[in-house]
Design a protein around this motif. Structure first.
Motif, PDB file in Angstrom:
ATOM      1  N   TYR A  11       0.876  -1.164   0.000  1.00 13.36           N
ATOM      2  CA  TYR A  11       0.000   0.000   0.000  1.00 13.36           C
ATOM      3  C   TYR A  11       0.917   1.218   0.000  1.00 13.36           C
ATOM      4  CZ  TYR A  11      -3.504  -3.421   1.451  1.00 13.36           C
ATOM      5  OH  TYR A  11      -4.335  -4.515   1.517  1.00 13.36           O
ATOM      6  N   GLY A  12       1.056   1.826  -1.158  1.00 10.93           N
ATOM      7  CA  GLY A  12       2.032   2.902  -1.278  1.00 10.93           C
ATOM      8  C   GLY A  12       3.431   2.353  -1.081  1.00 10.93           C
ATOM      9  N   ARG A  13       4.184   2.924  -0.161  1.00  9.29           N
ATOM     10  CA  ARG A  13       5.545   2.465   0.115  1.00  9.29           C
ATOM     11  C   ARG A  13       5.595   1.382   1.185  1.00  9.29           C
ATOM     12  NH1 ARG A  13       9.152   8.079   0.220  1.00  9.29           N
ATOM     13  NH2 ARG A  13       8.717   8.730  -1.949  1.00  9.29           N
ATOM     14  N   SER A  14       4.453   1.076   1.760  1.00  4.93           N
ATOM     15  CA  SER A  14       4.404   0.088   2.842  1.00  4.93           C
ATOM     16  C   SER A  14       4.047  -1.289   2.285  1.00  4.93           C
ATOM     17  CB  SER A  14       3.363   0.522   3.875  1.00  4.93           C
ATOM     18  OG  SER A  14       3.213  -0.456   4.874  1.00  4.93           O
ATOM     19  N   ARG A  15       4.907  -2.255   2.535  1.00  4.14           N
ATOM     20  CA  ARG A  15       4.661  -3.621   2.068  1.00  4.14           C
ATOM     21  C   ARG A  15       3.919  -4.391   3.155  1.00  4.14           C
ATOM     22  NH1 ARG A  15       8.595  -6.966  -1.765  1.00  4.14           N
ATOM     23  NH2 ARG A  15       7.709  -5.337  -3.085  1.00  4.14           N
ATOM     24  N   ALA A  16       2.652  -4.709   2.889  1.00  5.32           N
ATOM     25  CA  ALA A  16       1.820  -5.410   3.866  1.00  5.32           C
ATOM     26  C   ALA A  16       2.084  -6.907   3.864  1.00  5.32           C
ATOM     27  CB  ALA A  16       0.344  -5.139   3.584  1.00  5.32           C
ATOM     28  N   LEU A  17       2.315  -7.482   2.687  1.00  2.52           N
ATOM     29  CA  LEU A  17       2.593  -8.914   2.550  1.00  2.52           C
ATOM     30  C   LEU A  17       3.831  -9.084   1.691  1.00  2.52           C
ATOM     31  CD1 LEU A  17      -1.055 -10.164   1.867  1.00  2.52           C
ATOM     32  CD2 LEU A  17       0.183 -10.200   4.051  1.00  2.52           C
ATOM     33  N   ASP A  18       4.754  -9.893   2.182  1.00  2.00           N
ATOM     34  CA  ASP A  18       6.057 -10.011   1.524  1.00  2.00           C
ATOM     35  C   ASP A  18       6.387 -11.491   1.278  1.00  2.00           C
ATOM     36  OD1 ASP A  18       8.552  -9.562   0.506  1.00  2.00           O
ATOM     37  OD2 ASP A  18       9.392  -8.654   2.305  1.00  2.00           O
ATOM     38  N   GLY A  19       5.801 -12.042   0.204  1.00  2.00           N
ATOM     39  CA  GLY A  19       6.082 -13.426  -0.160  1.00  2.00           C
ATOM     40  C   GLY A  19       5.358 -14.443   0.703  1.00  2.00           C
ATOM     41  N   VAL A  20       4.092 -14.191   1.006  1.00  2.00           N
ATOM     42  CA  VAL A  20       3.317 -15.085   1.879  1.00  2.00           C
ATOM     43  C   VAL A  20       2.831 -16.305   1.101  1.00  2.00           C
ATOM     44  CG1 VAL A  20       1.156 -15.321   3.174  1.00  2.00           C
ATOM     45  CG2 VAL A  20       2.598 -13.289   3.470  1.00  2.00           C
ATOM     46  N   SER A  21       3.133 -17.491   1.635  1.00  2.00           N
ATOM     47  CA  SER A  21       2.696 -18.752   1.032  1.00  2.00           C
ATOM     48  C   SER A  21       2.224 -19.706   2.120  1.00  2.00           C
ATOM     49  CB  SER A  21       3.846 -19.428   0.261  1.00  2.00           C
ATOM     50  OG  SER A  21       4.336 -18.621  -0.781  1.00  2.00           O
ATOM     51  N   PHE A  22       1.077 -20.324   1.915  1.00  3.08           N
ATOM     52  CA  PHE A  22       0.639 -21.418   2.784  1.00  3.08           C
ATOM     53  C   PHE A  22      -0.546 -22.129   2.135  1.00  3.08           C
ATOM     54  CE2 PHE A  22      -1.702 -17.731   4.552  1.00  3.08           C
ATOM     55  CZ  PHE A  22      -3.016 -18.198   4.519  1.00  3.08           C
ATOM     56  N   LYS A  23      -0.824 -23.347   2.639  1.00  4.82           N
ATOM     57  CA  LYS A  23      -1.961 -24.131   2.166  1.00  4.82           C
ATOM     58  C   LYS A  23      -2.832 -24.535   3.349  1.00  4.82           C
ATOM     59  CE  LYS A  23       0.288 -26.282  -1.861  1.00  4.82           C
ATOM     60  NZ  LYS A  23       0.645 -27.587  -2.496  1.00  4.82           N
ATOM     61  N   ILE A  24      -4.126 -24.606   3.111  1.00  2.31           N
ATOM     62  CA  ILE A  24      -5.077 -25.093   4.112  1.00  2.31           C
ATOM     63  C   ILE A  24      -5.877 -26.220   3.472  1.00  2.31           C
ATOM     64  CG2 ILE A  24      -6.983 -24.513   5.641  1.00  2.31           C
ATOM     65  CD1 ILE A  24      -6.086 -21.602   5.520  1.00  2.31           C
ATOM     66  N   SER A  25      -5.890 -27.363   4.128  1.00  3.66           N
ATOM     67  CA  SER A  25      -6.591 -28.527   3.595  1.00  3.66           C
ATOM     68  C   SER A  25      -8.086 -28.444   3.883  1.00  3.66           C
ATOM     69  CB  SER A  25      -6.034 -29.810   4.211  1.00  3.66           C
ATOM     70  OG  SER A  25      -4.649 -29.942   3.936  1.00  3.66           O
TER      71      SER A  25
END
Length: 237
Positions: A11-25
């Motif tokens: 959001y603008g210069r602020s990185r809220a999520l930086d390479g988020v990975s996961f799985k939910i079964s």
């Protein structure tokens, strides 16, 4: 059921999520944990299509979240619940049925649903007179309308006293037994430890730990201990 791969969102210069990975079964109860501003709500917003990731992919049941099909049968309870004060609970939920699925059988089950969330006897009371906790329970009822396979909850215990919190836990356990997948964002770590199968701990937009609770929590630790350990170690980096 849910798969996020290398999600980046700024959001603008602020990185809220930086390479988020996961799985939910399918059928799993999974928690997003982290300090305020860690990125938990941003994950939910991406999954629900409220905001688009800058990079990466997000899918529900193998369908990209950019498609409306991905959100069919998905229930959502936001952190802040606000409804039109002039309606009563029954009228409000009937409108929700009309908007979400137009199912006559679901419409007929509204009194049962209100009883389940602890609003039995309050269904004709104007929403504008509801307490914060009652409003939260009505929000949960709305989230459950026409929900078939996935329920997403953002701080579901907000405004709930210990008795209502326990009732919520029992309701979520019942949904789990019916095969509903549940993703929740919560600061109530003791409740998460009782209810959830797995979790992801986030801080500053990155995942610090992810997997089964038994793998995240160390020997002789509670989930609270493990959470503080992961976040404290991340702050030292």
């Amino acid at each position: 059921m849910i798969e996020l791969v290398d999600i980046i969102k700024s959001y603008g210069r602020s990185r809220a999520l930086d390479g988020v990975s996961f799985k939910i079964s399918p059928g799993e109860v999974f928690a997003l944990l982290g300090p305020n501003g860690a990125g938990k709500t941003s994950v939910i917003r991406v999954l629900l299509g409220f905001t688009k990731a800058d990079k990466g992919s997000a899918k529900i049941n193998g369908v990209s979240v950019q498609s409306k099909l991905a959100r069919a049968g998905v229930g959502y309870l936001p952190e802040i619940v606000q409804f039109r004060s002039r309606l009563n609970a029954c009228s409000f939920l009937r409108r929700m049925v009309s908007l979400k699925c137009k199912d006559k059988n679901t419409r007929a089950q509204i009194p049962v649903l209100l009883e389940k969330v602890g609003l039995g006897g309050k269904e004709r009371q104007k929403i504008g007179t509801y307490s914060k906790g009652m409003m939260q329970r009505l929000g949960l009822a709305a989230a459950l309308i026409c929900t078939k396979h996935l329920l997403i909850l953002d701080e579901p215990t907000t405004g709930l006293d210990p008795i209502r919190t326990r009732e919520l836990r029992l309701l979520l356990q019942e949904l789990k037994e019916r095969g509903v997948t549940i993703l929740l964002n919560s600061h109530q770590l003791s409740e998460v430890e009782r209810l959830c199968d797995g979790a992801a701990i986030l801080n500053r937009g990155k995942i610090l730990a992810c997997g089964k609770l038994t793998d995240i929590i160390g020997t002789d630790e509670t989930l609270e201990d493990a959470f503080i350990r992961y976040v404290s170690e991340d702050k030292k980096r």
